[in-house]
Design an enzyme around this catalytic site. Structure first.
Site, mmCIF file in Angstrom:
data_model
loop_
_atom_site.group_PDB
_atom_site.id
_atom_site.type_symbol
_atom_site.label_atom_id
_atom_site.label_comp_id
_atom_site.label_asym_id
_atom_site.label_seq_id
_atom_site.Cartn_x
_atom_site.Cartn_y
_atom_site.Cartn_z
ATOM 1 N N LYS A 78 0.860 -1.194 0.000
ATOM 2 C CA LYS A 78 0.000 0.000 0.000
ATOM 3 C C LYS A 78 0.892 1.238 0.000
ATOM 4 C CE LYS A 78 -3.867 2.026 2.646
ATOM 5 N NZ LYS A 78 -4.737 1.851 3.842
ATOM 6 N N SER A 157 -9.746 2.030 2.783
ATOM 7 C CA SER A 157 -8.845 2.746 1.907
ATOM 8 C C SER A 157 -7.843 1.860 1.151
ATOM 9 C CB SER A 157 -8.057 3.790 2.716
ATOM 10 O OG SER A 157 -7.235 3.164 3.674
ATOM 11 N N SER A 181 -9.971 -0.226 7.043
ATOM 12 C CA SER A 181 -9.392 -0.147 5.692
ATOM 13 C C SER A 181 -8.711 -1.402 5.178
ATOM 14 C CB SER A 181 -8.400 1.006 5.621
ATOM 15 O OG SER A 181 -9.112 2.188 5.435
HETATM 16 N N1 GLN Z 1 -13.172 4.219 6.060
HETATM 17 C C1 GLN Z 1 -12.590 4.686 7.282
HETATM 18 C C2 GLN Z 1 -12.242 6.157 7.154
HETATM 19 O O1 GLN Z 1 -12.529 6.698 6.154
HETATM 20 C C3 GLN Z 1 -11.407 3.875 7.647
HETATM 21 C C4 GLN Z 1 -10.181 4.279 6.962
HETATM 22 C C5 GLN Z 1 -9.014 3.473 7.411
HETATM 23 O O2 GLN Z 1 -9.181 2.463 8.090
HETATM 24 N N2 GLN Z 1 -7.841 3.937 7.056
HETATM 25 O O3 GLN Z 1 -11.696 6.743 8.029
#
Ligand code: GLN
Length: 487
Positions: A78, A157, A181
Protein backbone atom coordinates in the site's frame (compact mmCIF):
# COMPACT_ATOMS: atom_id res chain seq x y z
CA UNK A 1 -3.71 -15.33 -16.18
CA UNK A 2 -0.62 -17.49 -15.92
CA UNK A 3 -0.76 -20.42 -13.54
CA UNK A 4 2.01 -19.13 -11.26
CA UNK A 5 0.13 -15.95 -10.42
CA UNK A 6 -2.94 -17.85 -9.32
CA UNK A 7 -0.98 -19.75 -6.65
CA UNK A 8 -1.37 -18.86 -3.00
CA UNK A 9 1.49 -17.49 -0.92
CA UNK A 10 1.89 -20.89 0.79
CA UNK A 11 2.02 -22.74 -2.54
CA UNK A 12 4.53 -20.26 -3.97
CA UNK A 13 6.73 -20.51 -0.89
CA UNK A 14 6.69 -24.30 -0.93
CA UNK A 15 7.16 -24.57 -4.71
CA UNK A 16 10.08 -22.13 -4.62
CA UNK A 17 11.80 -24.08 -1.87
CA UNK A 18 11.23 -27.34 -3.76
CA UNK A 19 12.77 -25.62 -6.82
CA UNK A 20 9.65 -26.32 -8.93
CA UNK A 21 9.99 -22.80 -10.34
CA UNK A 22 12.29 -19.85 -9.73
CA UNK A 23 11.62 -16.57 -7.98
CA UNK A 24 12.37 -14.78 -11.25
CA UNK A 25 9.68 -16.84 -13.02
CA UNK A 26 7.25 -16.06 -10.22
CA UNK A 27 8.03 -12.34 -10.35
CA UNK A 28 7.66 -12.28 -14.15
CA UNK A 29 4.30 -14.07 -13.99
CA UNK A 30 2.97 -11.48 -11.58
CA UNK A 31 4.45 -8.53 -13.49
CA UNK A 32 2.76 -9.90 -16.64
CA UNK A 33 -0.57 -10.18 -14.86
CA UNK A 34 -0.14 -6.60 -13.60
CA UNK A 35 0.37 -5.45 -17.19
CA UNK A 36 -2.79 -7.18 -18.32
CA UNK A 37 -4.84 -5.57 -15.56
CA UNK A 38 -3.63 -1.98 -15.87
CA UNK A 39 -7.28 -0.96 -16.20
CA UNK A 40 -7.92 -1.76 -12.53
CA UNK A 41 -5.59 1.13 -11.56
CA UNK A 42 -4.48 -0.96 -8.58
CA UNK A 43 -0.91 0.39 -8.53
CA UNK A 44 0.35 3.95 -8.28
CA UNK A 45 3.96 2.89 -8.84
CA UNK A 46 5.17 -0.40 -10.29
CA UNK A 47 8.72 -1.50 -9.49
CA UNK A 48 9.51 -4.25 -12.03
CA UNK A 49 13.30 -3.76 -12.04
CA UNK A 50 13.42 -3.92 -8.27
CA UNK A 51 11.20 -7.01 -8.28
CA UNK A 52 13.46 -8.84 -10.71
CA UNK A 53 16.58 -7.83 -8.82
CA UNK A 54 15.12 -9.02 -5.49
CA UNK A 55 13.90 -12.21 -7.18
CA UNK A 56 17.40 -12.98 -8.49
CA UNK A 57 18.77 -12.55 -4.97
CA UNK A 58 16.01 -14.84 -3.65
CA UNK A 59 16.94 -17.51 -6.20
CA UNK A 60 20.53 -17.46 -5.07
CA UNK A 61 19.48 -17.61 -1.41
CA UNK A 62 17.22 -20.58 -2.16
CA UNK A 63 20.10 -22.27 -3.99
CA UNK A 64 22.29 -21.79 -0.92
CA UNK A 65 19.49 -23.09 1.38
CA UNK A 66 19.30 -19.67 3.05
CA UNK A 67 15.66 -18.98 2.19
CA UNK A 68 13.72 -16.64 4.47
CA UNK A 69 10.11 -17.37 5.50
CA UNK A 70 8.65 -15.83 2.30
CA UNK A 71 11.70 -16.06 0.08
CA UNK A 72 10.85 -15.12 -3.50
CA UNK A 73 7.17 -14.35 -2.80
CA UNK A 74 5.88 -11.18 -4.54
CA UNK A 75 4.40 -8.52 -2.27
CA UNK A 76 2.35 -5.45 -3.23
CA UNK A 77 2.69 -2.56 -0.80
CA UNK A 78 0.00 0.00 0.00
CA UNK A 79 1.45 3.36 -0.94
CA UNK A 80 1.22 4.52 2.66
CA UNK A 81 4.37 2.63 3.70
CA UNK A 82 7.60 4.53 3.20
CA UNK A 83 9.91 2.61 0.90
CA UNK A 84 13.50 3.78 0.62
CA UNK A 85 14.22 5.27 -2.79
CA UNK A 86 10.73 4.46 -4.11
CA UNK A 87 8.11 7.19 -4.60
CA UNK A 88 5.65 7.23 -1.68
CA UNK A 89 2.52 9.29 -2.26
CA UNK A 90 -0.24 8.34 0.24
CA UNK A 91 -2.33 8.94 -2.92
CA UNK A 92 -2.03 12.68 -2.25
CA UNK A 93 -0.92 15.51 -4.51
CA UNK A 94 0.81 17.07 -1.49
CA UNK A 95 3.41 14.26 -1.46
CA UNK A 96 4.37 14.82 -5.11
CA UNK A 97 7.82 13.37 -5.80
CA UNK A 98 8.36 12.37 -2.15
CA UNK A 99 10.97 9.62 -2.12
CA UNK A 100 11.65 8.51 1.44
CA UNK A 101 15.26 8.20 2.56
CA UNK A 102 14.24 5.32 4.85
CA UNK A 103 12.22 2.12 4.90
CA UNK A 104 9.16 1.46 7.08
CA UNK A 105 9.65 -1.17 9.79
CA UNK A 106 7.00 -3.50 8.32
CA UNK A 107 8.29 -3.39 4.74
CA UNK A 108 11.87 -3.84 6.01
CA UNK A 109 10.71 -7.02 7.78
CA UNK A 110 9.11 -8.24 4.53
CA UNK A 111 12.29 -7.76 2.49
CA UNK A 112 14.35 -9.31 5.28
CA UNK A 113 12.07 -12.36 5.11
CA UNK A 114 12.63 -12.70 1.36
CA UNK A 115 9.64 -10.80 -0.06
CA UNK A 116 9.88 -9.33 -3.56
CA UNK A 117 8.34 -5.89 -4.06
CA UNK A 118 6.01 -5.52 -7.05
CA UNK A 119 5.11 -1.89 -6.46
CA UNK A 120 3.00 0.52 -4.46
CA UNK A 121 -0.76 0.17 -4.49
CA UNK A 122 -3.45 2.80 -4.82
CA UNK A 123 -5.52 3.94 -1.82
CA UNK A 124 -7.81 6.67 -0.62
CA UNK A 125 -5.86 9.88 -0.04
CA UNK A 126 -4.03 9.52 3.30
CA UNK A 127 -6.10 6.35 3.87
CA UNK A 128 -9.27 8.39 4.42
CA UNK A 129 -12.17 6.71 2.72
CA UNK A 130 -14.09 3.52 2.12
CA UNK A 131 -14.18 3.33 -1.67
CA UNK A 132 -10.73 4.25 -2.98
CA UNK A 133 -12.36 7.14 -4.82
CA UNK A 134 -10.49 9.93 -3.00
CA UNK A 135 -7.10 9.03 -4.50
CA UNK A 136 -5.28 11.79 -6.40
CA UNK A 137 -4.32 8.98 -8.81
CA UNK A 138 -7.92 8.09 -9.66
CA UNK A 139 -10.29 5.38 -8.50
CA UNK A 140 -9.51 1.66 -8.42
CA UNK A 141 -11.93 -0.79 -10.04
CA UNK A 142 -13.14 -3.85 -8.21
CA UNK A 143 -12.06 -6.93 -10.24
CA UNK A 144 -15.47 -8.49 -9.51
CA UNK A 145 -17.97 -7.36 -12.12
CA UNK A 146 -21.54 -7.04 -10.92
CA UNK A 147 -24.33 -8.34 -13.14
CA UNK A 148 -25.46 -4.80 -13.97
CA UNK A 149 -22.07 -4.28 -15.66
CA UNK A 150 -21.26 -1.05 -13.76
CA UNK A 151 -17.74 -0.83 -12.33
CA UNK A 152 -17.82 -1.28 -8.58
CA UNK A 153 -15.49 0.24 -5.99
CA UNK A 154 -12.96 -2.10 -4.34
CA UNK A 155 -13.66 -0.59 -0.91
CA UNK A 156 -11.11 1.48 0.91
CA UNK A 157 -8.84 2.75 1.91
CA UNK A 158 -6.63 -0.24 0.94
CA UNK A 159 -8.56 -0.63 -2.35
CA UNK A 160 -5.53 -1.07 -4.62
CA UNK A 161 -4.12 -3.77 -2.34
CA UNK A 162 -7.46 -5.61 -2.24
CA UNK A 163 -7.95 -5.42 -6.01
CA UNK A 164 -4.36 -6.56 -6.64
CA UNK A 165 -4.79 -9.67 -4.50
CA UNK A 166 -8.29 -10.49 -5.76
CA UNK A 167 -7.20 -10.27 -9.42
CA UNK A 168 -4.01 -12.32 -8.74
CA UNK A 169 -1.63 -9.45 -9.48
CA UNK A 170 -0.03 -10.37 -6.15
CA UNK A 171 -0.50 -13.27 -3.73
CA UNK A 172 -0.29 -10.85 -0.82
CA UNK A 173 -0.54 -7.11 -0.32
CA UNK A 174 0.18 -4.95 2.68
CA UNK A 175 -2.68 -2.84 3.95
CA UNK A 176 -3.32 -0.50 6.83
CA UNK A 177 -6.47 -0.28 8.88
CA UNK A 178 -7.52 2.69 10.99
CA UNK A 179 -11.26 2.04 11.07
CA UNK A 180 -11.69 -0.83 8.63
CA UNK A 181 -9.39 -0.15 5.69
CA UNK A 182 -8.10 -3.71 5.50
CA UNK A 183 -11.29 -5.55 6.42
CA UNK A 184 -13.86 -3.61 4.38
CA UNK A 185 -11.95 -3.76 1.05
CA UNK A 186 -11.20 -7.42 1.75
CA UNK A 187 -14.95 -7.96 2.09
CA UNK A 188 -15.71 -6.00 -1.11
CA UNK A 189 -13.08 -7.90 -3.14
CA UNK A 190 -13.67 -11.42 -1.82
CA UNK A 191 -10.33 -11.85 -0.07
CA UNK A 192 -8.96 -12.26 3.46
CA UNK A 193 -7.65 -9.29 5.45
CA UNK A 194 -6.59 -9.06 9.07
CA UNK A 195 -5.99 -6.05 11.26
CA UNK A 196 -3.95 -7.35 14.18
CA UNK A 197 -4.09 -6.07 17.76
CA UNK A 198 -3.01 -2.45 18.04
CA UNK A 199 0.73 -2.54 18.70
CA UNK A 200 1.48 -5.83 16.93
CA UNK A 201 3.03 -4.07 13.92
CA UNK A 202 5.36 -1.15 14.18
CA UNK A 203 3.95 2.07 12.72
CA UNK A 204 7.46 3.37 12.03
CA UNK A 205 7.55 4.64 8.47
CA UNK A 206 3.81 4.37 7.82
CA UNK A 207 2.37 7.74 6.80
CA UNK A 208 0.28 8.59 9.87
CA UNK A 209 -3.49 9.10 9.71
CA UNK A 210 -4.82 8.54 13.25
CA UNK A 211 -1.95 7.24 15.35
CA UNK A 212 -3.99 5.66 18.16
CA UNK A 213 -5.85 3.52 15.59
CA UNK A 214 -3.49 2.88 12.64
CA UNK A 215 -2.32 -0.72 12.24
CA UNK A 216 -0.71 -2.60 9.37
CA UNK A 217 -1.88 -6.03 8.25
CA UNK A 218 -1.81 -8.50 5.35
CA UNK A 219 -4.39 -9.04 2.59
CA UNK A 220 -4.34 -12.48 0.96
CA UNK A 221 -6.60 -15.04 -0.71
CA UNK A 222 -6.51 -17.57 2.15
CA UNK A 223 -6.46 -17.53 5.93
CA UNK A 224 -3.24 -19.59 5.94
CA UNK A 225 -1.50 -16.98 3.79
CA UNK A 226 -2.60 -14.22 6.16
CA UNK A 227 -1.20 -16.23 9.10
CA UNK A 228 2.15 -16.68 7.35
CA UNK A 229 2.37 -13.03 6.40
CA UNK A 230 1.28 -11.59 9.73
CA UNK A 231 4.11 -13.42 11.49
CA UNK A 232 6.57 -11.77 9.09
CA UNK A 233 5.11 -8.29 9.70
CA UNK A 234 4.80 -8.25 13.52
CA UNK A 235 7.28 -7.61 16.27
CA UNK A 236 8.54 -5.05 18.74
CA UNK A 237 10.31 -2.07 17.27
CA UNK A 238 12.03 0.47 19.50
CA UNK A 239 11.25 3.23 16.96
CA UNK A 240 7.51 2.99 17.68
CA UNK A 241 6.82 3.41 21.38
CA UNK A 242 3.35 1.86 20.94
CA UNK A 243 4.70 -1.32 19.37
CA UNK A 244 4.09 -4.27 21.68
CA UNK A 245 6.80 -6.32 23.36
CA UNK A 246 4.63 -9.46 23.19
CA UNK A 247 6.25 -12.48 21.55
CA UNK A 248 4.85 -13.23 18.10
CA UNK A 249 3.60 -16.81 17.82
CA UNK A 250 4.00 -18.96 14.74
CA UNK A 251 0.43 -18.35 13.55
CA UNK A 252 0.71 -20.87 10.74
CA UNK A 253 1.87 -23.66 13.05
CA UNK A 254 -1.09 -22.92 15.33
CA UNK A 255 -3.58 -23.03 12.46
CA UNK A 256 -5.78 -26.10 12.88
CA UNK A 257 -9.26 -24.82 12.13
CA UNK A 258 -10.34 -26.63 15.26
CA UNK A 259 -13.08 -24.71 17.08
CA UNK A 260 -14.43 -27.52 19.26
CA UNK A 261 -15.59 -26.13 22.55
CA UNK A 262 -14.69 -22.55 21.60
CA UNK A 263 -17.34 -20.01 22.56
CA UNK A 264 -18.35 -17.69 19.74
CA UNK A 265 -20.24 -14.51 20.56
CA UNK A 266 -22.96 -13.13 18.32
CA UNK A 267 -23.65 -9.50 19.28
CA UNK A 268 -27.22 -8.37 18.85
CA UNK A 269 -26.18 -4.77 18.13
CA UNK A 270 -24.71 -5.88 14.80
CA UNK A 271 -28.14 -6.96 13.59
CA UNK A 272 -29.94 -3.60 13.31
CA UNK A 273 -33.41 -3.39 11.80
CA UNK A 274 -33.00 -3.24 8.09
CA UNK A 275 -29.75 -5.22 7.96
CA UNK A 276 -29.34 -6.41 4.36
CA UNK A 277 -31.08 -9.80 4.14
CA UNK A 278 -28.32 -11.49 2.13
CA UNK A 279 -25.73 -10.39 4.69
CA UNK A 280 -27.92 -11.59 7.56
CA UNK A 281 -28.34 -14.96 5.81
CA UNK A 282 -24.58 -15.40 5.32
CA UNK A 283 -23.98 -14.45 8.93
CA UNK A 284 -26.48 -17.13 9.99
CA UNK A 285 -24.72 -19.59 7.72
CA UNK A 286 -21.41 -18.80 9.41
CA UNK A 287 -22.98 -19.26 12.84
CA UNK A 288 -24.41 -22.63 11.79
CA UNK A 289 -21.07 -23.76 10.37
CA UNK A 290 -19.21 -22.97 13.56
CA UNK A 291 -21.88 -24.72 15.60
CA UNK A 292 -21.57 -27.82 13.40
CA UNK A 293 -17.81 -27.69 13.88
CA UNK A 294 -18.34 -27.98 17.64
CA UNK A 295 -18.28 -24.35 18.75
CA UNK A 296 -20.72 -23.04 21.31
CA UNK A 297 -22.71 -20.02 20.09
CA UNK A 298 -23.40 -17.36 22.73
CA UNK A 299 -25.70 -14.37 22.28
CA UNK A 300 -23.93 -11.31 23.61
CA UNK A 301 -24.46 -7.58 23.88
CA UNK A 302 -21.97 -4.78 23.30
CA UNK A 303 -24.35 -1.93 24.17
CA UNK A 304 -22.25 1.10 23.20
CA UNK A 305 -21.76 -0.08 19.60
CA UNK A 306 -24.33 2.45 18.51
CA UNK A 307 -21.94 5.29 19.39
CA UNK A 308 -18.87 3.82 17.72
CA UNK A 309 -19.20 5.51 14.34
CA UNK A 310 -19.73 8.97 15.84
CA UNK A 311 -16.86 8.40 18.24
CA UNK A 312 -14.53 7.27 15.47
CA UNK A 313 -15.43 10.24 13.27
CA UNK A 314 -14.36 12.59 16.07
CA UNK A 315 -11.18 10.82 17.18
CA UNK A 316 -9.80 9.93 13.74
CA UNK A 317 -10.20 13.46 12.29
CA UNK A 318 -8.78 14.98 15.50
CA UNK A 319 -5.64 12.90 15.18
CA UNK A 320 -5.45 13.44 11.43
CA UNK A 321 -5.65 17.23 11.79
CA UNK A 322 -2.61 17.06 14.03
CA UNK A 323 -0.68 14.49 11.97
CA UNK A 324 -1.25 16.31 8.69
CA UNK A 325 -0.04 19.65 10.05
CA UNK A 326 3.44 18.62 8.91
CA UNK A 327 2.57 19.01 5.23
CA UNK A 328 3.30 22.66 4.81
CA UNK A 329 5.35 22.84 1.62
CA UNK A 330 8.61 23.09 3.54
CA UNK A 331 9.68 19.53 4.21
CA UNK A 332 7.83 17.19 1.86
CA UNK A 333 6.59 17.07 -1.70
CA UNK A 334 4.54 19.85 -3.20
CA UNK A 335 5.22 23.56 -2.71
CA UNK A 336 3.02 26.26 -4.22
CA UNK A 337 4.59 29.69 -3.99
CA UNK A 338 4.33 32.74 -6.14
CA UNK A 339 6.54 35.79 -6.43
CA UNK A 340 6.23 37.96 -3.32
CA UNK A 341 4.33 35.38 -1.24
CA UNK A 342 4.90 35.38 2.51
CA UNK A 343 5.61 32.13 4.35
CA UNK A 344 1.96 31.98 5.41
CA UNK A 345 0.81 32.48 1.82
CA UNK A 346 3.02 29.57 0.79
CA UNK A 347 1.58 27.31 3.53
CA UNK A 348 -1.97 28.18 2.57
CA UNK A 349 -1.52 27.79 -1.16
CA UNK A 350 0.35 24.51 -0.78
CA UNK A 351 -2.27 22.98 1.49
CA UNK A 352 -5.15 24.32 -0.59
CA UNK A 353 -3.72 22.77 -3.75
CA UNK A 354 -2.21 19.67 -2.21
CA UNK A 355 -5.08 18.15 -0.22
CA UNK A 356 -8.28 16.74 -1.71
CA UNK A 357 -11.81 17.49 -0.49
CA UNK A 358 -12.15 14.58 1.96
CA UNK A 359 -8.79 15.27 3.61
CA UNK A 360 -9.68 18.96 3.98
CA UNK A 361 -13.04 18.02 5.47
CA UNK A 362 -11.36 15.82 8.08
CA UNK A 363 -8.73 18.44 8.94
CA UNK A 364 -11.53 20.96 9.50
CA UNK A 365 -13.58 18.55 11.64
CA UNK A 366 -10.48 17.62 13.61
CA UNK A 367 -9.42 21.20 14.19
CA UNK A 368 -12.95 22.05 15.31
CA UNK A 369 -13.30 19.19 17.82
CA UNK A 370 -9.87 20.00 19.28
CA UNK A 371 -10.49 23.74 19.57
CA UNK A 372 -10.63 25.28 23.04
CA UNK A 373 -14.37 25.88 22.92
CA UNK A 374 -15.36 22.38 21.78
CA UNK A 375 -12.67 20.09 23.14
CA UNK A 376 -14.69 19.04 26.20
CA UNK A 377 -17.94 18.64 24.29
CA UNK A 378 -16.53 16.53 21.46
CA UNK A 379 -13.01 15.19 21.78
CA UNK A 380 -13.03 14.52 25.51
CA UNK A 381 -16.49 12.99 25.31
CA UNK A 382 -15.43 10.79 22.42
CA UNK A 383 -12.44 9.54 24.42
CA UNK A 384 -14.79 8.62 27.27
CA UNK A 385 -17.14 6.76 24.93
CA UNK A 386 -14.17 4.99 23.35
CA UNK A 387 -13.36 3.61 26.78
CA UNK A 388 -16.96 2.39 27.21
CA UNK A 389 -16.78 0.61 23.86
CA UNK A 390 -13.53 -1.09 24.86
CA UNK A 391 -15.17 -2.09 28.17
CA UNK A 392 -18.09 -3.67 26.31
CA UNK A 393 -15.64 -5.93 24.50
CA UNK A 394 -13.63 -6.64 27.64
CA UNK A 395 -16.81 -7.84 29.37
CA UNK A 396 -17.94 -9.82 26.33
CA UNK A 397 -14.61 -11.61 26.24
CA UNK A 398 -15.17 -12.93 29.76
CA UNK A 399 -17.98 -14.98 28.18
CA UNK A 400 -16.63 -15.80 24.72
CA UNK A 401 -13.37 -16.56 22.87
CA UNK A 402 -14.20 -14.71 19.65
CA UNK A 403 -17.01 -12.68 18.11
CA UNK A 404 -18.60 -13.21 14.69
CA UNK A 405 -20.22 -10.32 12.77
CA UNK A 406 -20.65 -9.16 9.20
CA UNK A 407 -17.71 -7.05 7.93
CA UNK A 408 -19.67 -4.35 6.12
CA UNK A 409 -23.34 -3.38 5.80
CA UNK A 410 -23.35 -3.77 2.00
CA UNK A 411 -21.49 -5.24 -0.94
CA UNK A 412 -19.36 -3.06 -3.20
CA UNK A 413 -21.31 -0.17 -4.74
CA UNK A 414 -20.83 1.56 -8.07
CA UNK A 415 -17.99 4.05 -8.51
CA UNK A 416 -19.46 7.53 -8.01
CA UNK A 417 -22.53 6.32 -6.14
CA UNK A 418 -21.72 7.56 -2.62
CA UNK A 419 -19.17 10.33 -3.13
CA UNK A 420 -21.74 13.14 -2.88
CA UNK A 421 -22.62 12.45 0.73
CA UNK A 422 -19.75 11.90 3.16
CA UNK A 423 -22.03 10.58 5.93
CA UNK A 424 -23.36 7.81 3.66
CA UNK A 425 -19.75 6.91 2.94
CA UNK A 426 -18.90 6.85 6.67
CA UNK A 427 -21.73 4.34 7.29
CA UNK A 428 -19.65 1.70 5.51
CA UNK A 429 -17.47 1.49 8.59
CA UNK A 430 -20.24 0.77 11.08
CA UNK A 431 -19.16 -2.84 11.76
CA UNK A 432 -15.40 -2.32 11.62
CA UNK A 433 -14.76 0.76 13.76
CA UNK A 434 -15.77 -0.66 17.19
CA UNK A 435 -12.99 -3.25 16.98
CA UNK A 436 -10.54 -0.52 15.93
CA UNK A 437 -11.50 1.79 18.79
CA UNK A 438 -10.92 -1.10 21.22
CA UNK A 439 -7.56 -1.98 19.60
CA UNK A 440 -8.66 -5.59 18.99
CA UNK A 441 -7.65 -7.98 16.21
CA UNK A 442 -10.25 -8.43 13.46
CA UNK A 443 -10.23 -10.47 10.28
CA UNK A 444 -12.55 -10.41 7.27
CA UNK A 445 -13.03 -13.53 5.23
CA UNK A 446 -15.12 -13.95 2.08
CA UNK A 447 -18.42 -15.66 2.83
CA UNK A 448 -20.35 -15.73 -0.44
CA UNK A 449 -21.77 -13.68 -3.29
CA UNK A 450 -24.86 -11.52 -3.34
CA UNK A 451 -27.49 -11.69 -6.07
CA UNK A 452 -25.49 -9.25 -8.22
CA UNK A 453 -22.46 -11.54 -8.06
CA UNK A 454 -20.43 -9.40 -5.62
CA UNK A 455 -18.60 -10.79 -2.57
CA UNK A 456 -19.72 -10.34 1.03
CA UNK A 457 -17.49 -10.87 4.06
CA UNK A 458 -17.74 -12.02 7.65
CA UNK A 459 -15.65 -10.57 10.46
CA UNK A 460 -14.11 -12.41 13.40
CA UNK A 461 -13.01 -10.21 16.31
CA UNK A 462 -10.67 -11.54 18.99
CA UNK A 463 -9.15 -10.74 22.36
CA UNK A 464 -6.03 -8.58 22.43
CA UNK A 465 -3.01 -10.54 21.16
CA UNK A 466 -5.15 -13.60 20.49
CA UNK A 467 -4.78 -13.59 16.70
CA UNK A 468 -4.29 -17.37 16.73
CA UNK A 469 -7.90 -17.88 17.87
CA UNK A 470 -9.07 -15.37 15.27
CA UNK A 471 -7.20 -17.31 12.59
CA UNK A 472 -8.60 -20.64 13.74
CA UNK A 473 -12.20 -19.47 13.70
CA UNK A 474 -11.58 -17.92 10.28
CA UNK A 475 -9.99 -21.15 9.05
CA UNK A 476 -13.01 -23.18 10.20
CA UNK A 477 -15.31 -20.76 8.37
CA UNK A 478 -13.15 -20.78 5.27
CA UNK A 479 -13.26 -24.58 5.11
CA UNK A 480 -17.03 -24.62 5.53
CA UNK A 481 -17.91 -21.70 3.26
CA UNK A 482 -15.79 -22.89 0.36
CA UNK A 483 -15.68 -19.47 -1.34
CA UNK A 484 -14.23 -19.47 -4.87
CA UNK A 485 -11.71 -16.69 -5.46
CA UNK A 486 -11.29 -15.11 -8.87
CA UNK A 487 -8.48 -16.77 -10.78
N1 GLN B 1 -13.17 4.22 6.06
C1 GLN B 1 -12.59 4.69 7.28
C2 GLN B 1 -12.24 6.16 7.15
O1 GLN B 1 -12.53 6.70 6.15
C3 GLN B 1 -11.41 3.87 7.65
C4 GLN B 1 -10.18 4.28 6.96
C5 GLN B 1 -9.01 3.47 7.41
O2 GLN B 1 -9.18 2.46 8.09
N2 GLN B 1 -7.84 3.94 7.06
O3 GLN B 1 -11.70 6.74 8.03
Amino acid sequence: MTALSSLTLAALRDGLRARQFSAVEVAKAHLDTMQRHQGLNAFITETPELALEQARISDSKIARAEAGPIEGVPVAVKDLFCTKGVLTTAASHILDKFTPPYESAVTARCWQAGGVMLGKTNLDEFAMGSANTSSYYGPVKNPWKPKNGKDAVPGGSSGGSAAAVAACLAPVALGTDTGGSIRQPASFCGIVGIKPTYGRCSRYGIVAFASSLDQAGPMTRTVRDAAIMLKVMCGRDARDSTSAPHPVPDFEALLTGNVKGRRIGVPKEYRPDGLNAEIAALWDKGIALLKDAGAEIVDISVPHTHYALATYYIIAPAECSSNLARYDGVRFGLRVQEEGDSLLDMYEKTRAAGFGAEVKRRIMIGTYVLSAGYYDAYYKKAQAVRWLIAEDFRKAFTQVDAILTPTAPSAAFAIGEKEQDPVTMYLNDVFTVPCSLAGLPGISIPAGLNKDGLPLGLQVIGKPFDEDTVFNVAEALEQGLNFKSLG
